[in-house]
Write an enzyme that holds these catalytic residues in place. Sequence first.
Site, PDB file in Angstrom:
ATOM      1  N   LYS A 186     -13.802   5.143   6.611  1.00 26.35           N
ATOM      2  CA  LYS A 186     -14.164   6.120   5.568  1.00 26.35           C
ATOM      3  C   LYS A 186     -15.680   6.180   5.395  1.00 26.35           C
ATOM      4  O   LYS A 186     -16.257   7.224   5.099  1.00 26.35           O
ATOM      5  CB  LYS A 186     -13.479   5.686   4.268  1.00 26.35           C
ATOM      6  CG  LYS A 186     -13.685   6.604   3.073  1.00 26.35           C
ATOM      7  CD  LYS A 186     -12.738   6.202   1.956  1.00 26.35           C
ATOM      8  CE  LYS A 186     -13.196   6.757   0.629  1.00 26.35           C
ATOM      9  NZ  LYS A 186     -13.810   5.777  -0.251  1.00 26.35           N
ATOM     10  N   HIS A 231       0.846  -1.194   0.000  1.00 20.79           N
ATOM     11  CA  HIS A 231       0.000   0.000   0.000  1.00 20.79           C
ATOM     12  C   HIS A 231       0.883   1.245   0.000  1.00 20.79           C
ATOM     13  O   HIS A 231       1.820   1.359   0.795  1.00 20.79           O
ATOM     14  CB  HIS A 231      -0.927   0.015   1.213  1.00 20.79           C
ATOM     15  CG  HIS A 231      -2.039  -0.979   1.108  1.00 20.79           C
ATOM     16  ND1 HIS A 231      -1.938  -2.120   0.364  1.00 20.79           N
ATOM     17  CD2 HIS A 231      -3.279  -0.997   1.649  1.00 20.79           C
ATOM     18  CE1 HIS A 231      -3.065  -2.798   0.452  1.00 20.79           C
ATOM     19  NE2 HIS A 231      -3.897  -2.144   1.237  1.00 20.79           N
TER      20      HIS A 231
END
Length: 923
Positions: free
Chosen positions: A580, A147
């Site tokens: 999120k 990532h």
Amino acid sequence: MQSRNQTNNLLRRDVRFLGHILGEVLIHQGGMELFDKVEKIRELSKTLRSNYSQEAYTEFKREINALDPEIRHQVIRAFAIYFQLVNIAEQNHRIRRKRDYERTAGENVQPGSIESAIMELSRQNVDAAEVKEIIHSISLELVMTAHPTEATRRAVLDIHRRISNEMMELDNPSLTYREREQLRERLLGEVLTLWQTDELRDRKPTVIDEVRNGLYYFDETLFDVLPNVYAEFERCLGKYYPEEKWDVPSYLKFGSWIGGDRDGNPSVTSDITWETLILHRKLALYKYEQGLKELLKRMSFSKNIVAVTDELLASIERDRAAVALKHDVWRNEKEPYRIKITYMLEKIRNTFDNRKQEQAGKYRSAQEFKEDLLILDRSLRNHYADFVADMYVRKLVRQVDLFGFHLVTLDIRQHSKEHEKAMHEILGKMGLAGNYASLPENEKIRLLTDVLNDPRPITSQYLDYSESTRECLDVYRVIKRAQQEFGQQCIVSYLISMTQGSSDLLEVLVFAKEAGLYYRDAEGRVVCTLQPVPLFETVDDLHAAPQIMDTLFRIPAYRESVAARNHLQEIMLGYSDSNKDGGMVTANWELRLALKTITAMANEHQIKLKFFHGRGGALGRGGMPLKDSILAQPPETVGGGIKITEQGEVLSSRYSVQGIAYRSLEQATSSLIKSAMLARHPQSGNDREDLDELMASISEFSRDKYQDLIFRDPDFMKFFKESTPLPEIGELKIGSRPTKRNNSDRFEDLRAIPWVFSWTQSRYLLPAWYAAGTGLQQFYQGNPENMRTLKTMYESWPFFRSLIDNLQMALAKADMNIAKEYGLLVKDQQVARRIFDLIEKEYDLTSDLILQITGQREILDNVPVIQESIRLRNPYVDPLSYLQVQLISELRALREQGKDDALLLREVLLTINGIAAGLRNTG
């Protein structure tokens, strides 16, 4: 043992020492003008922090804005490199503190160490039989991902490691004056090299670049550190339970996604996955070759003096007949160990070369290599050279147990929609379903179950499939080939992103069947060497998870595949997307509920669960110290083992230095033991079901507040994109994967990493705390009795305490004065002021409530080391933040005119790197 103040003085000494060296480099490279400018900005920033006034703010901004572009570039780098040096000093200080404990020879046991955990078991009168049960029940796999959150180049990390090693020598009391001067000169050279090394990449890394970056940590630290952790575990067990002989099972391993994670990254193909596996194998064999060469130097035992075993001599004769040496055999016939190791080296080298077909001249498996090592081990013990066997041979044996010939287990990951598309095409061409993708879920389940139960294939080499479907099938063929060549442990899990139905897992099992990874043997038993692993990411997915898994466990064809994997099902939970989606409080609460409800459901089916926690490095993505992330799980949910992602900057901060890697892994081991004990002997207060309704209400109000801003405010996305460096972060070239799914501008397709990274750069850290205050306030409502309840929850409920303490960390690192500067980048200043006021009001509310709940005077009073680190760092981060705002403003204005400026962009990217280094978690 030295007091904390004494050791902290050594940290301050190191920071000053490195700061002075950097100052010399600045003068040497840019003259007194550069040095004076950096010092003036630093002093103005400190003044602004300690005694804020409009006059000080105006002077500081004037100084920043007046910087000439050439010197401005150097000023940015000076502050950024300063943080790199401070981070090195703080890492070394952690190692120093550990060594300080060890110097007392056991009088003081360091908290969080393996010895502290084993000593506590002994103190609680836990008998050896139960200790054995505990160590056979714990399991932790740490999974490296690519990532894109690591902004530091490999070349820079190498310099950091050299500086770290040199700085450790400063504590050596036997150094002469001249040796200290030479040490200083070497450090001056390293910092000068750092100054003249470009910290920015000139191109995006390829997937294979990322694979090699991940392997760096195995080569430099983990291959040696992991066996040392096991050795310490066995030493402590022997010390506190001396009546037993201890052999700790392989409870702690590493995995990887790098080269296997194709979700949203078209660069990860089946060919890339195969190349990744080859690189893994090459490094494992190289490390064994190095280990055997070291062993060769030490094995000078002579038959003139000792009696080696007949087993060893017989194995040498077998090797003579089977292995053709490129060089002469060891010349001294009286040194049988060296003769044996010479043949072992040749077999390892032949194993490197896949073209070598002569099976007897190479190792067909890691087990064969291990058997040769055990022959050495038994012979050494036969003539009482057990110290040598324990010190050198057993370490190699442990390495073979941990790393095999595959080095690390690679996970495969793909988005559920990609499987559905391929299945739609395959079933259509075979005439089994006209429009599979549009079928209701129950019809998909029925059809896929029928296919699983039918031994006939549904694919044909004579049919022409689309490129994406061919690639989908090729991945499974590569997995089958890899398991045959490298052993079944090289790939065992296939993760399915955005799992939203039971059919998502059945599709993967059908594809596995097509490649021979799922089948029934002659007795009718299911053999399954690849497990579909659901990844539940959004809050709605977490709610659906228990029903999805319950449906699967009731399907015999699926349940038998789990039985073939020792009745163990792996399930991954995503921390980033749930955060999120619903905000920090709701994500943490819903993840906890999901863990408990899925575990209760699996217990009914007599299935063990291994939960895979997709935590990021940042607070807004579930990030926390490794030891805390283990203890944060409800104890009853860890029985099948734990997997945790280790991402980006976490890799370099935890695993680039051997001492830090060791400390992190021993703390993880200590936490695993504590967690296992809690599961066996639950403590009152650890699981407060009486507070579930209250916590659910706090979560609901928090989620509504969060979504009011993020999803329902029409101006929010405009504010986010303009008031953070989101567009510029995409130009950092720190990962092979795109920052957005499907190249879309929708919020839903924005990846969680740039979402959190952007808010961190702009000093809001919004995903890590926003809306928590509103949730708490809805319960508190100014009622003293309700505040007493919240205080009690903090004191007695580990989940709530962890939640509040993570909020504290986020609030401490956020800074509304700096964040307000980023609001100046928004074109519509009315929108900027309105949304900033909303955020600031929530920040003040959350801070105030947390201080009341904890009884503290200031945020982070509970962790003074980190509080002090943030306080000391802020005056050095602030200039980079102000400069970033100015530079982004200039760059965007140019681009709106259709122009560009590569140097200006470079300066923006340098500030991003510098702020990332400055805001790291410490302590």
